[in-house]
Write an enzyme that holds these catalytic residues in place. Sequence first.
Site, mmCIF file in Angstrom:
data_model
loop_
_atom_site.group_PDB
_atom_site.id
_atom_site.type_symbol
_atom_site.label_atom_id
_atom_site.label_comp_id
_atom_site.label_asym_id
_atom_site.label_seq_id
_atom_site.Cartn_x
_atom_site.Cartn_y
_atom_site.Cartn_z
ATOM 1 N N THR A 1 110.780 61.171 85.737
ATOM 2 C CA THR A 1 112.058 61.278 85.046
ATOM 3 C C THR A 1 112.977 62.304 85.681
ATOM 4 O O THR A 1 112.519 63.331 86.168
ATOM 5 C CB THR A 1 111.824 61.736 83.581
ATOM 6 O OG1 THR A 1 110.865 60.889 82.976
ATOM 7 C CG2 THR A 1 113.099 61.738 82.776
ATOM 8 N N ARG B 1 105.923 48.298 79.382
ATOM 9 C CA ARG B 1 105.710 49.646 78.862
ATOM 10 C C ARG B 1 107.014 50.429 78.878
ATOM 11 O O ARG B 1 107.780 50.393 79.833
ATOM 12 C CB ARG B 1 104.667 50.377 79.697
ATOM 13 C CG ARG B 1 104.393 51.834 79.265
ATOM 14 C CD ARG B 1 105.176 52.840 80.052
ATOM 15 N NE ARG B 1 104.814 54.233 79.718
ATOM 16 C CZ ARG B 1 105.446 55.295 80.189
ATOM 17 N NH1 ARG B 1 106.465 55.149 81.012
ATOM 18 N NH2 ARG B 1 105.063 56.521 79.835
ATOM 19 N N VAL B 2 107.285 51.133 77.784
ATOM 20 C CA VAL B 2 108.445 52.012 77.686
ATOM 21 C C VAL B 2 107.959 53.396 77.279
ATOM 22 O O VAL B 2 107.176 53.532 76.336
ATOM 23 C CB VAL B 2 109.465 51.486 76.648
ATOM 24 C CG1 VAL B 2 110.605 52.490 76.452
ATOM 25 C CG2 VAL B 2 110.015 50.134 77.096
ATOM 26 N N THR C 1 110.077 65.521 80.453
ATOM 27 C CA THR C 1 109.559 64.758 81.580
ATOM 28 C C THR C 1 108.041 64.748 81.504
ATOM 29 O O THR C 1 107.441 65.586 80.836
ATOM 30 C CB THR C 1 110.027 65.372 82.915
ATOM 31 O OG1 THR C 1 109.591 64.546 84.006
ATOM 32 C CG2 THR C 1 109.476 66.772 83.119
ATOM 33 N N GLY C 2 107.435 63.796 82.182
ATOM 34 C CA GLY C 2 105.975 63.744 82.207
ATOM 35 C C GLY C 2 105.422 62.546 81.466
ATOM 36 O O GLY C 2 105.994 61.457 81.489
ATOM 37 N N SER D 1 110.418 57.965 91.727
ATOM 38 C CA SER D 1 110.158 57.956 90.287
ATOM 39 C C SER D 1 111.404 57.710 89.449
ATOM 40 O O SER D 1 111.342 57.753 88.226
ATOM 41 C CB SER D 1 109.527 59.284 89.864
ATOM 42 O OG SER D 1 110.388 60.357 90.165
ATOM 43 N N THR E 1 114.727 56.989 84.317
ATOM 44 C CA THR E 1 113.422 56.912 84.965
ATOM 45 C C THR E 1 113.084 55.493 85.394
ATOM 46 O O THR E 1 113.632 54.524 84.864
ATOM 47 C CB THR E 1 112.325 57.392 83.987
ATOM 48 O OG1 THR E 1 111.061 57.407 84.631
ATOM 49 C CG2 THR E 1 112.242 56.493 82.778
#
Length: 330
Positions: free
Chosen positions: A187, A215-216, A238-239, A85, A205
Amino acid sequence: MSNRRNFIRTAAVASVAVALNSFGVKPEEEKAVSKKVKKPIVLSTWRFGIEANEAAWQILKNKGRALDAVEAGVKVPEGDPTERSVGYGGRPDRDGRVTLDSCIMDEQANIGSVACLEYIKHPITVARAVMEKTPHVMLVGDGALQFALSQGFKKENLLLEESEKEWKEWLKTSQYKPIANIENHDTIGMIALDANGDLSGACTTSGMAYKMHGRVGDSPIIGAGLYVDNEIGAATATGHGEEVIRISGCHLVVELMRQGKSPQKACEEAVDRIVKLTKSRNKELKDIQVGFIALNKQGEYGSYCIQGGFNYAVHDDTGNRLIDANYFMK
């Protein structure tokens, strides 16, 4: 005699109050003034934060700068091909391309960021170069790549065999339902307080697995995935990045600390805000994971997330340990 002792004690307390007021400190803040600051200290997200913290601690324990520590720390998972990840070996987007996002922030509010960067193993160092060597804050896509190459970074293939196999398996259905704590666990964020009392942070990440190309998420966005205020504290997230961006999550956490909330309470309130917005939009909480970690200038820290499964690493002079964060969904 008893009255004399009471008089002396009362006079002494009054003298302290006058002295504190002369420095602009209210009597109720006396306790905070005398409180010992716990430094250096470094926090980072997820299990790989243990190894990342070790690298950061080598700098912090020798009175190094927090900025150098967080960069060195997050480079560990960035360069680890077994971490799926972050960085090298990260899961690709739905087109099979590994795109990386990263940002860094120091104690003077200097900031640098890259987004949708391909072929470069350590985007955090490119983000720092943006901060230190350009008049800009963020570079994206091909522009970020060209800048990195101009600075001597090596172009490499980041899509490893195992990640490519998973992606090809995913293409059979192309169903976009990231698994909480796995495919949307995207992340490493790190925040540190150094021996000088200065804060810095880094966040990096490879983004959500099988995202749309381009996508960001929140990770490279200052104020969303990371925020540092050297007067108050620092936070990283994070997530599910879209949900963090929705509330400018890390800036919110730091501002809540500015209002007097502890790092723990600030993280809890930020998560509560995401929960309320998610429910108001008739979205399912079980499909979302967001976790925050926060650190204030006294070296106090906290964390909170939406659902169980998020952990974070803390390293101070008592050692390095992994902590399971408390969470909303019981």
